[in-house]
Enzyme design. Structure first.
Site, PDB file in Angstrom:
ATOM      1  N   ILE A 153       0.830  -1.213   0.000  1.00  0.00           N
ATOM      2  CA  ILE A 153       0.000   0.000   0.000  1.00  0.00           C
ATOM      3  C   ILE A 153       0.865   1.265   0.000  1.00  0.00           C
ATOM      4  O   ILE A 153       2.030   1.234   0.402  1.00  0.00           O
ATOM      5  CB  ILE A 153      -0.997   0.015   1.204  1.00  0.00           C
ATOM      6  N   PRO A 154       0.291   2.394  -0.444  1.00  0.00           N
ATOM      7  CA  PRO A 154       1.037   3.651  -0.513  1.00  0.00           C
ATOM      8  C   PRO A 154       0.891   4.464   0.780  1.00  0.00           C
ATOM      9  O   PRO A 154       0.270   4.027   1.750  1.00  0.00           O
ATOM     10  CB  PRO A 154       0.374   4.361  -1.682  1.00  0.00           C
ATOM     11  N   LYS A 179       2.766  -4.908   3.339  1.00  0.00           N
ATOM     12  CA  LYS A 179       3.974  -4.074   3.289  1.00  0.00           C
ATOM     13  C   LYS A 179       3.488  -2.637   3.156  1.00  0.00           C
ATOM     14  O   LYS A 179       3.109  -2.194   2.067  1.00  0.00           O
ATOM     15  CB  LYS A 179       4.824  -4.480   2.074  1.00  0.00           C
ATOM     16  N   PRO A 180       3.468  -1.885   4.280  1.00  0.00           N
ATOM     17  CA  PRO A 180       3.033  -0.486   4.183  1.00  0.00           C
ATOM     18  C   PRO A 180       4.144   0.373   3.595  1.00  0.00           C
ATOM     19  O   PRO A 180       5.288  -0.064   3.480  1.00  0.00           O
ATOM     20  CB  PRO A 180       2.754  -0.120   5.646  1.00  0.00           C
ATOM     21  N   GLU A 182       7.034   3.156   3.296  1.00  0.00           N
ATOM     22  CA  GLU A 182       8.047   3.589   4.265  1.00  0.00           C
ATOM     23  C   GLU A 182       7.817   5.017   4.747  1.00  0.00           C
ATOM     24  O   GLU A 182       8.200   5.360   5.862  1.00  0.00           O
ATOM     25  CB  GLU A 182       9.466   3.409   3.700  1.00  0.00           C
ATOM     26  N   GLU A 235       4.668   2.518 -12.426  1.00  0.00           N
ATOM     27  CA  GLU A 235       5.967   1.867 -12.666  1.00  0.00           C
ATOM     28  C   GLU A 235       6.107   0.630 -11.771  1.00  0.00           C
ATOM     29  O   GLU A 235       6.477  -0.455 -12.233  1.00  0.00           O
ATOM     30  CB  GLU A 235       7.127   2.835 -12.365  1.00  0.00           C
ATOM     31  N   GLU A 254      -3.995  -0.818  -8.428  1.00  0.00           N
ATOM     32  CA  GLU A 254      -4.681   0.476  -8.373  1.00  0.00           C
ATOM     33  C   GLU A 254      -3.596   1.525  -8.473  1.00  0.00           C
ATOM     34  O   GLU A 254      -2.805   1.698  -7.558  1.00  0.00           O
ATOM     35  CB  GLU A 254      -5.473   0.564  -7.064  1.00  0.00           C
ATOM     36  N   CYS A 288      -5.441   9.030  -5.477  1.00  0.00           N
ATOM     37  CA  CYS A 288      -5.432   8.437  -6.824  1.00  0.00           C
ATOM     38  C   CYS A 288      -6.649   8.888  -7.612  1.00  0.00           C
ATOM     39  O   CYS A 288      -6.581   9.082  -8.813  1.00  0.00           O
ATOM     40  CB  CYS A 288      -5.381   6.925  -6.711  1.00  0.00           C
ATOM     41  N   GLN A 334       8.208  14.405  -3.306  1.00  0.00           N
ATOM     42  CA  GLN A 334       6.885  14.677  -3.874  1.00  0.00           C
ATOM     43  C   GLN A 334       6.726  16.174  -4.153  1.00  0.00           C
ATOM     44  O   GLN A 334       6.183  16.578  -5.173  1.00  0.00           O
ATOM     45  CB  GLN A 334       5.813  14.169  -2.898  1.00  0.00           C
ATOM     46  N   GLU A 385      -0.373  12.494 -14.215  1.00  0.00           N
ATOM     47  CA  GLU A 385      -0.789  12.631 -12.818  1.00  0.00           C
ATOM     48  C   GLU A 385       0.220  13.509 -12.079  1.00  0.00           C
ATOM     49  O   GLU A 385       1.414  13.233 -12.092  1.00  0.00           O
ATOM     50  CB  GLU A 385      -0.842  11.245 -12.167  1.00  0.00           C
TER      51      GLU A 385
HETATM   52  P1  NAD Z   1       5.442   3.691  -5.157  1.00  0.00           P
HETATM   53  O1  NAD Z   1       4.675   2.957  -6.193  1.00  0.00           O
HETATM   54  O2  NAD Z   1       6.915   3.732  -5.289  1.00  0.00           O
HETATM   55  O3  NAD Z   1       5.116   3.090  -3.701  1.00  0.00           O
HETATM   56  C1  NAD Z   1       3.902   2.437  -3.356  1.00  0.00           C
HETATM   57  C2  NAD Z   1       4.235   1.211  -2.507  1.00  0.00           C
HETATM   58  O4  NAD Z   1       5.013   0.302  -3.290  1.00  0.00           O
HETATM   59  C3  NAD Z   1       5.068   1.533  -1.268  1.00  0.00           C
HETATM   60  O5  NAD Z   1       4.691   0.670  -0.208  1.00  0.00           O
HETATM   61  C4  NAD Z   1       6.475   1.196  -1.721  1.00  0.00           C
HETATM   62  O6  NAD Z   1       7.342   0.881  -0.663  1.00  0.00           O
HETATM   63  C5  NAD Z   1       6.219  -0.006  -2.595  1.00  0.00           C
HETATM   64  N1  NAD Z   1       7.276  -0.267  -3.565  1.00  0.00           N
HETATM   65  C6  NAD Z   1       8.153   0.614  -4.131  1.00  0.00           C
HETATM   66  N2  NAD Z   1       8.998  -0.034  -4.948  1.00  0.00           N
HETATM   67  C7  NAD Z   1       8.644  -1.333  -4.925  1.00  0.00           C
HETATM   68  C8  NAD Z   1       9.134  -2.508  -5.570  1.00  0.00           C
HETATM   69  N3  NAD Z   1      10.174  -2.475  -6.410  1.00  0.00           N
HETATM   70  N4  NAD Z   1       8.521  -3.686  -5.323  1.00  0.00           N
HETATM   71  C9  NAD Z   1       7.463  -3.757  -4.502  1.00  0.00           C
HETATM   72  N5  NAD Z   1       6.969  -2.692  -3.825  1.00  0.00           N
HETATM   73  C10 NAD Z   1       7.549  -1.491  -4.049  1.00  0.00           C
HETATM   74  O7  NAD Z   1       4.879   5.119  -5.062  1.00  0.00           O
HETATM   75  P2  NAD Z   1       5.609   6.389  -4.383  1.00  0.00           P
HETATM   76  O8  NAD Z   1       7.056   6.458  -4.719  1.00  0.00           O
HETATM   77  O9  NAD Z   1       5.296   6.332  -2.972  1.00  0.00           O
HETATM   78  O10 NAD Z   1       4.905   7.559  -5.151  1.00  0.00           O
HETATM   79  C11 NAD Z   1       5.269   7.830  -6.506  1.00  0.00           C
HETATM   80  C12 NAD Z   1       4.047   8.140  -7.314  1.00  0.00           C
HETATM   81  O11 NAD Z   1       3.114   7.041  -7.279  1.00  0.00           O
HETATM   82  C13 NAD Z   1       3.215   9.299  -6.791  1.00  0.00           C
HETATM   83  O12 NAD Z   1       3.720  10.507  -7.146  1.00  0.00           O
HETATM   84  C14 NAD Z   1       1.879   9.008  -7.407  1.00  0.00           C
HETATM   85  O13 NAD Z   1       1.796   9.439  -8.728  1.00  0.00           O
HETATM   86  C15 NAD Z   1       1.812   7.517  -7.374  1.00  0.00           C
HETATM   87  N6  NAD Z   1       1.035   7.075  -6.206  1.00  0.00           N
HETATM   88  C16 NAD Z   1      -0.197   6.602  -6.441  1.00  0.00           C
HETATM   89  C17 NAD Z   1      -0.978   6.210  -5.359  1.00  0.00           C
HETATM   90  C18 NAD Z   1      -2.335   5.677  -5.546  1.00  0.00           C
HETATM   91  O14 NAD Z   1      -3.101   5.678  -4.587  1.00  0.00           O
HETATM   92  N7  NAD Z   1      -2.680   5.172  -6.700  1.00  0.00           N
HETATM   93  C19 NAD Z   1      -0.510   6.319  -4.067  1.00  0.00           C
HETATM   94  C20 NAD Z   1       0.783   6.787  -3.866  1.00  0.00           C
HETATM   95  C21 NAD Z   1       1.539   7.152  -4.958  1.00  0.00           C
END
Ligand code: NAD
Length: 483
Positions: A153-154, A179-180, A182, A235, A254, A288, A334, A385
């Site tokens: 989760i994010p 895995k919440p 960080e 990504e 999502e 989101c 951010q 976004e």
């Molecule tokens: P992120 O996708 O990197 O992180 C989301 C979750 O995935 C976190 O728990 C993170 O630790 C985990 N994660 C990161 N790399 C991973 C990997 N290689 N394998 C498995 N898990 C992994 O997102 P972010 O860096 O926190 O934010 C970047 C962008 O993502 C934001 O600017 C926004 O555009 C988007 N975002 C979207 C949402 C949503 O609700 N859809 C929420 C947060 C961020």
């Protein structure tokens, strides 16, 4: 805040215990409102995920796997009650960790409790079908848990996401590993303890904080996981789906959006304006399903612009306890990401129509809300976004133009249509590519009861509502041949 007041790392939560002894590594957590370190969390990794999977498998084969659906439902209902009891403490923690205004944090905790209440009540109401078949056969289906489910989760709504993704998975009898993020995981860690105290048996839920590339990747790739739910960036979503494919398992993704709010010339603008603004400033635009684009029919553009500008310039940004319209964004990365997008708008001379003000006097990650328009359809501000409090206005003449603009990005998560003509609103709504379409309202993901999720770059699969119980389970068909 002095170093003595730091919230110490508690460890990873496996088998209903805090285990600090494993990796021993820690991650600093920054308070968005001050830019200072306020907590440390344990950095789980491959080893901790291994232990969590072993504990989950044991729970599946033991007490947790043997509970009836009614018994599982009772535990979830008890978790809901305990979250409500600790509501104010959890809200303060959520506000400090994420930076959101305290009233938003309170609403998030209420929602977290509601997820457990809703799915607690639903646990023993999921059943299969009987299927008419050939003479001499009786056929029935039953829904089963996947087994072990992974949940990544994010940071934007940690407490709500805890409830949204775990409550339906637990209701169906899965053993879950979370895995919440960080950047913000104080409430998920606290909620894990609450769930254990409410009667969740050891191994039914593990929470492993840590870096995405370590704990997150280890969870996504683990061959012992039977299903994975991911919310975050596109990504990382692609990485999670590739890992799921290699393990032959399913996943829900999502991944965000660029959700349009369509305003027709007969819309009730007095009702629409506060909703349009809330849909983009809530959680400082880090949602989101934020309503990031307002598409307006040219004949009402002048009036709507006037009304939006008046409200936008009154918006104030402050610390959680100031409880203004917006709080800071989550971290410096951010903030810089948003600012990069805004400099692009400036470089390309996209008109800035109005902006709010920062009222806080601390060194937090504050970004004023901004309204731009008209934004050309090929500009990144209209298609990408921002994940910040930035609203892009675009103009249309006809229904056809409105639908083309609404569907004109890679995302397809949420949309709204504002018109007093129900026929027109319905006609348009049903041509918009999105997982949720609101008419004369905007839900930013909506209620707990409403299935939610996207298409295309917004991801796939549905959480919330009864649909989540389907996602977090699989189907067995039993065919009985009788004389
Ligand atoms: P992120 O996708 O990197 O992180 C989301 C979750 O995935 C976190 O728990 C993170 O630790 C985990 N994660 C990161 N790399 C991973 C990997 N290689 N394998 C498995 N898990 C992994 O997102 P972010 O860096 O926190 O934010 C970047 C962008 O993502 C934001 O600017 C926004 O555009 C988007 N975002 C979207 C949402 C949503 O609700 N859809 C929420 C947060 C961020």
């Amino acid at each position: 805040m002095t170093i003595d007041q730091l919230r110490p790392a508690q460890g990873v939560f496996i088998n209903n215990r805090w285990n600090a002894e494993f990796s021993g590594r820690e991650i600093d957590v920054y308070e968005p409102a001050t830019g200072k370190i306020f907590a440390r969390i344990s950095a789980g990794g491959q080893h901790e995920i291994e232990l969590a999977v072993t504990a989950a498998r044991r729970a599946q084969e033991g007490t947790w796997g043997r509970l009836t659906a009614t018994e599982r439902g009772r535990i979830l209902s008890e978790i809901a009650r305990r979250i409500e009891d600790e509501g104010e403490d959890l809200a303060v923690l959520e506000a400090q960790d994420t930076g959101k205004p305290i009233r938003q944090a309170r609403a998030d905790i209420v929602a977290a409790a509601r997820y457990f209440e809703y799915y607690g009540g639903a646990a023993d109401k999921v059943h299969g079908d009987t299927i008419p078949f050939m003479e001499g056969y009786f056929v029935a289906t039953e829904r089963l848990p996947h087994g072990i489910t992974g949940h990544i989760i994010p940071w934007n709504y940690p407490a709500q996401m805890f409830g949204r993704t775990l409550a339906p998975a637990l209701a169906m009898g899965n053993a879950c590993i979370l895995k919440p993020a960080e950047d913000a995981c104080q409430t998920p860690l606290r909620l894990a303890q609450i769930a254990a105290d409410a009667g969740l048996p050891p191994g039914a839920l593990a929470v492993v904080p840590g870096a995405g590339a370590e704990a997150g990747a280890a969870l996504a790739q683990h061959p012992g996981i039977d299903f994975i739910s991911f919310t975050g960036s596109p990504e990382v979503g692609v990485f999670v789906q590739e890992a799921a494919a290699r393990n032959y398992i399913g996943c829900t993704l999502e991944l965000g959006g660029k959700s349009p709010q369509l305003i027709f010339d007969d819309a009730d603008l007095d009702k629409a304006v506060p909703v349009i603004i809330n849909a983009i400033v809530q959680n400082s635009g880090q949602t989101c399903s934020a309503g990031a684009r307002v598409l307006v029919q040219a004949s009402v553009q002048e009036r709507l612009t006037e009304m939006l500008c008046a409200r936008f310039s009154e918006l104030r940004v402050g610390t959680p306890e100031m409880d203004l319209d917006l709080g800071p964004v989550i971290n410096m990365r951010q903030k810089e990401r948003i600012e990069r997008m805004l400099s692009l708008a400036e470089k390309d001379s996209v008109p800035l129509l109005a902006e709010g003000k920062i009222s806080a006097s601390t060194d937090g990650y504050f970004v004023p809300p901004k309204l731009y328009g008209p934004v050309p359809q090929d500009h990144p501000l209209a298609r990408e976004e921002v994940f910040g409090p930035v609203l892009s206005m675009q103009l249309f003449e006809t229904e056809g133009d409105a639908i083309a603009l609404a569907n004109g990005t890679d995302y397809a998560l949420v949309a709204s249509v504002w018109s007093r003509d129900t026929g027109r609103a319905m006609r348009v709504a049903r041509q918009i590519s999105a997982g949720q379409v609101y008419i004369n309202s905007y839900g930013a993901g909506g209620g707990i009861e409403l299935p939610f999720g996207g298409m295309r770059k917004s991801g796939h699969g549905r959480e919330k509502g009864f649909e989540a119980l389907i996602e977090f389970s699989t189907l067995r068909t039993i065919v009985v041949k009788h004389d």
